[in-house]
Design a protein around this motif. Structure first.
Motif, PDB file in Angstrom:
ATOM      1  N   VAL A 375       0.855  -1.255   0.126  1.00  0.00           N
ATOM      2  CA  VAL A 375       0.000  -0.053   0.159  1.00  0.00           C
ATOM      3  C   VAL A 375       1.044   1.201  -0.031  1.00  0.00           C
ATOM      4  N   LYS A 376       1.936   1.304   0.638  1.00  0.00           N
ATOM      5  CA  LYS A 376       2.732   2.340   0.823  1.00  0.00           C
ATOM      6  C   LYS A 376       3.571   2.661  -0.584  1.00  0.00           C
ATOM      7  N   ILE A 377       3.850   1.537  -1.110  1.00  0.00           N
ATOM      8  CA  ILE A 377       4.353   1.670  -2.482  1.00  0.00           C
ATOM      9  C   ILE A 377       3.423   2.122  -3.459  1.00  0.00           C
ATOM     10  N   LEU A 378       2.087   1.686  -3.351  1.00  0.00           N
ATOM     11  CA  LEU A 378       0.895   2.187  -4.216  1.00  0.00           C
ATOM     12  C   LEU A 378       0.658   3.417  -4.096  1.00  0.00           C
ATOM     13  N   THR A 379       0.617   3.950  -2.921  1.00  0.00           N
ATOM     14  CA  THR A 379       0.257   5.497  -2.707  1.00  0.00           C
ATOM     15  C   THR A 379       1.552   6.566  -3.056  1.00  0.00           C
ATOM     16  N   ARG A 386      -6.535   6.833 -13.613  1.00  0.00           N
ATOM     17  CA  ARG A 386      -6.028   5.858 -14.637  1.00  0.00           C
ATOM     18  C   ARG A 386      -5.236   4.822 -13.527  1.00  0.00           C
ATOM     19  N   ASN A 387      -4.722   5.285 -12.573  1.00  0.00           N
ATOM     20  CA  ASN A 387      -3.794   4.383 -11.546  1.00  0.00           C
ATOM     21  C   ASN A 387      -5.055   3.770 -10.726  1.00  0.00           C
ATOM     22  N   SER A 388      -5.952   4.250 -10.444  1.00  0.00           N
ATOM     23  CA  SER A 388      -7.141   3.838  -9.528  1.00  0.00           C
ATOM     24  C   SER A 388      -7.694   2.691 -10.326  1.00  0.00           C
ATOM     25  N   LEU A 389      -8.076   2.629 -11.650  1.00  0.00           N
ATOM     26  CA  LEU A 389      -8.459   1.836 -12.688  1.00  0.00           C
ATOM     27  C   LEU A 389      -7.840   0.444 -12.403  1.00  0.00           C
ATOM     28  N   ILE A 390      -6.362   0.871 -12.863  1.00  0.00           N
ATOM     29  CA  ILE A 390      -5.430  -0.455 -12.966  1.00  0.00           C
ATOM     30  C   ILE A 390      -5.437  -1.082 -11.587  1.00  0.00           C
ATOM     31  N   THR A 391      -5.187  -0.313 -10.365  1.00  0.00           N
ATOM     32  CA  THR A 391      -5.247  -1.011  -9.108  1.00  0.00           C
ATOM     33  C   THR A 391      -6.521  -1.797  -8.944  1.00  0.00           C
ATOM     34  N   ALA A 392      -7.752  -1.231  -9.172  1.00  0.00           N
ATOM     35  CA  ALA A 392      -8.978  -1.597  -8.844  1.00  0.00           C
ATOM     36  C   ALA A 392      -9.209  -3.182  -9.590  1.00  0.00           C
ATOM     37  N   CYS A 393      -8.898  -3.117 -10.947  1.00  0.00           N
ATOM     38  CA  CYS A 393      -9.114  -4.449 -11.977  1.00  0.00           C
ATOM     39  C   CYS A 393      -7.985  -5.352 -11.497  1.00  0.00           C
ATOM     40  N   SER A 394      -6.644  -5.105 -11.228  1.00  0.00           N
ATOM     41  CA  SER A 394      -5.552  -5.948 -10.846  1.00  0.00           C
ATOM     42  C   SER A 394      -6.058  -6.786  -9.501  1.00  0.00           C
ATOM     43  N   LEU A 395      -6.290  -6.001  -8.435  1.00  0.00           N
ATOM     44  CA  LEU A 395      -6.705  -6.660  -7.255  1.00  0.00           C
ATOM     45  C   LEU A 395      -8.080  -7.183  -7.260  1.00  0.00           C
ATOM     46  N   GLY A 396      -8.930  -6.637  -8.061  1.00  0.00           N
ATOM     47  CA  GLY A 396     -10.159  -7.391  -8.187  1.00  0.00           C
ATOM     48  C   GLY A 396     -10.061  -8.910  -8.750  1.00  0.00           C
ATOM     49  N   MET A 397      -9.182  -8.916  -9.899  1.00  0.00           N
ATOM     50  CA  MET A 397      -8.820 -10.107 -10.867  1.00  0.00           C
ATOM     51  C   MET A 397      -7.991 -11.158  -9.739  1.00  0.00           C
ATOM     52  N   LEU A 433      -2.525  -3.681 -18.248  1.00  0.00           N
ATOM     53  CA  LEU A 433      -3.339  -2.458 -18.279  1.00  0.00           C
ATOM     54  C   LEU A 433      -2.434  -1.111 -18.181  1.00  0.00           C
ATOM     55  N   THR A 434      -1.179  -1.387 -17.575  1.00  0.00           N
ATOM     56  CA  THR A 434      -0.099  -0.167 -17.742  1.00  0.00           C
ATOM     57  C   THR A 434       0.249   0.061 -19.041  1.00  0.00           C
ATOM     58  N   VAL A 435       0.142  -1.077 -19.851  1.00  0.00           N
ATOM     59  CA  VAL A 435       0.780  -0.793 -21.169  1.00  0.00           C
ATOM     60  C   VAL A 435      -0.176  -0.121 -22.069  1.00  0.00           C
ATOM     61  N   VAL A 436      -1.385  -0.708 -21.889  1.00  0.00           N
ATOM     62  CA  VAL A 436      -2.386  -0.421 -23.008  1.00  0.00           C
ATOM     63  C   VAL A 436      -3.373   0.872 -22.543  1.00  0.00           C
ATOM     64  N   LEU A 437      -3.521   1.197 -21.399  1.00  0.00           N
ATOM     65  CA  LEU A 437      -4.352   2.303 -21.192  1.00  0.00           C
ATOM     66  C   LEU A 437      -3.356   3.527 -21.393  1.00  0.00           C
TER      67      LEU A 437
END
Length: 463
Positions: A375-379, A386-397, A433-437
């Motif tokens: 979490v510290k690294i993430l924040t 964009r970053n929130s979407l990557i985070t949400a999709c990745s952790l959700g999957m 997602l980091t590459v394509v978004l």
């Protein structure tokens, strides 16, 4: 960290007693981390008979690997006091490998042969990646790294809680005695970790596990009978349990090697800061490249001598910061202590006798802190849309496949084995997602912000 806090710089040579004292602090900070992954994997897969040898090899390879990283041999090794140790990141993937082989009717030797086989070839992933570290900036971002580390921590919390309740398939799972013992260890660790005294904070896990084992001993919950049948010394035997390989089991391991390379880059950057070395420029990149190559080489050696992948431990950076001793000589002492510990197998037997609730009470904290570190690294970067979407999709999957395992039931076995690990699924999703978004930018590994914290420092001498 200002200049006067460095008492002994990288090339300085403190006295024998100063070096030994600093080395013991490094060992205390990392010892539990070195042996715990082996204890967790052995407990979950029923490998208790192999624990003394596996623990001995974990300690021995840690010592040799630390010497290689600290000394540096040509392009291998960072030349910093970068303590090596068994990586927690591989636990969930290795448990998947072990349970798969066990479900196929494999013996303990078959399980270990497969785990060490895929780890052996996986080490080449990190070795090769080390040569292209600057070209990977596009996907090596705080978002991808943070997501992976969060997934690692959360996926392991279940293991810690299971041990706290008594361990897999135990007859007294969830008993009041088990819960009381595990929670006691947990509370002791919390108390000492919140203490103002730095040495007590540093030793919080060691104190908690020691006190918990002592309570368990007087309660009749420990068994040390295995100590009487052990040899005095334990010597490494290359591929003692055999060697095997499976592509479908290899791919999740290979991906985790990729992410541990990213994690090592961050740990070595922090180490460089505490040693007051530059964290930009060609010398910095050469140091990071050599450190990641050292990690890969040490993991290769670990697989050969039958222990699990190695990585650079971040907690030892705190010891350097706290003591002000960044001398390479201390790294040699740390390596020697671990080698000595590794040749005596009774250490592994003593650790094997630690009751599962004690181990669970301690590892639950460790695993949760791994997630908090993510979490510290993430924040460390702004959570834009964009970053929130990557985070949400990745952790959700990632967490989705962990919670609903049957979602992969209709996939081909080789593909299901890749995505059954929440770490693999979350990591791959984050990378794609980091590459394509749109709006992705080349990451600078946040070194600019780190550099601003250590302005006006005078770098110490570097090889």
């Amino acid at each position: 960290m200002s200049q006067h806090h460095i008492l002994y710089a990288l090339e300085d040579k403190p006295s024998f007693m100063v070096s030994l004292t600093a080395a013991v602090q490094h060992v205390l900070a990392s010892f539990i981390g070195v042996v715990t992954p082996t204890l967790i994997i052995a407990s979950a897969l029923g490998l208790q008979a192999e624990v003394p040898y596996l623990i001995s090899m974990a300690l021995l390879v840690t010592g040799i690997g630390t010497f290689i990283q600290t000394r540096g041999f040509g392009p291998v090794g960072s030349g910093l006091v970068a303590i090596q140790g068994t990586s927690f990141a591989f636990i969930s993937a290795l448990l998947m490998v072990g349970t798969t082989i066990k479900a196929r009717g494999g013996t303990n030797d078959d399980i270990l042969a497969m785990m060490f086989g895929v780890c052996f070839w996986g080490a080449f992933v990190e070795i090769i990646l080390s040569q292209f570290i600057t070209q990977l900036k596009r996907v090596i971002t705080p978002i991808t790294t943070g997501v992976v580390i969060i997934a690692i921590g959360i996926s392991l919390i279940k293991v810690g809680m299971t041990d706290l309740a008594g361990g897999f398939n135990s007859d007294d799972f969830g008993s009041v005695d088990n819960l009381n013992l595990g929670l006691t260890v947990l509370l002791v660790i919390i108390f000492f970790n919140a203490h103002r005294n730095r040495w007590l904070r540093l030793s919080a896990i060691f104190i908690g596990m020691s006190l918990g084992t002592l309570i368990a001993f007087f309660a009749g919950m420990t068994d040390f009978t295995a100590l009487t049948s052990l040899p005095v010394f334990s010597f490494p035997q290359p591929f003692k349990y055999g060697f095997n390989f499976d592509w479908s089991l290899f791919l999740p391991i290979a991906l985790i090697y990729f992410f541990t390379a990213i994690e090592t880059a961050g740990d070595l950057t922090a180490n460089s800061l505490f040693c007051q070395l530059p964290i930009r420029g060609e010398k910095y990149l050469k140091r990071i490249r050599a450190g990641i190559l050292g990690d890969g080489f040490n993991s290769l050696m670990a697989a050969i001598f039958c222990t699990f992948p190695n990585t650079t431990f971040g907690q030892n950076n705190g010891v350097i910061q706290m003591t002000g001793i960044a001398s390479r000589k201390v790294g040699y002492f740390v390596a020697a202590v671990f080698v000595v510990l590794g040749v005596f197998p009774f250490i592994g037997a003593v650790l094997q006798a630690i009751p599962k609730p004690v181990l669970g009470g301690a590892t639950l904290v460790m695993f949760a802190m791994v997630a908090v570190g993510g979490v510290k690294i993430l924040t460390s970067e702004p959570l834009t849309q964009r970053n929130s979407l990557i985070t949400a999709c990745s952790l959700g999957m990632g967490l989705g496949v962990m919670m609903v395992g049957d979602v992969l039931a209709q996939l081909p076995p080789w593909l299901a084995n890749i995505f059954v690990s929440p770490v693999t699924t979350a990591g791959l999703t984050a990378i794609v997602l980091t590459v394509v978004l749109p709006g992705s930018k080349v990451a600078d590994t946040s070194t600019d912000s780190l550099q601003s914290d250590v302005t006006k420092q005078q770098p110490c001498t570097e090889k």
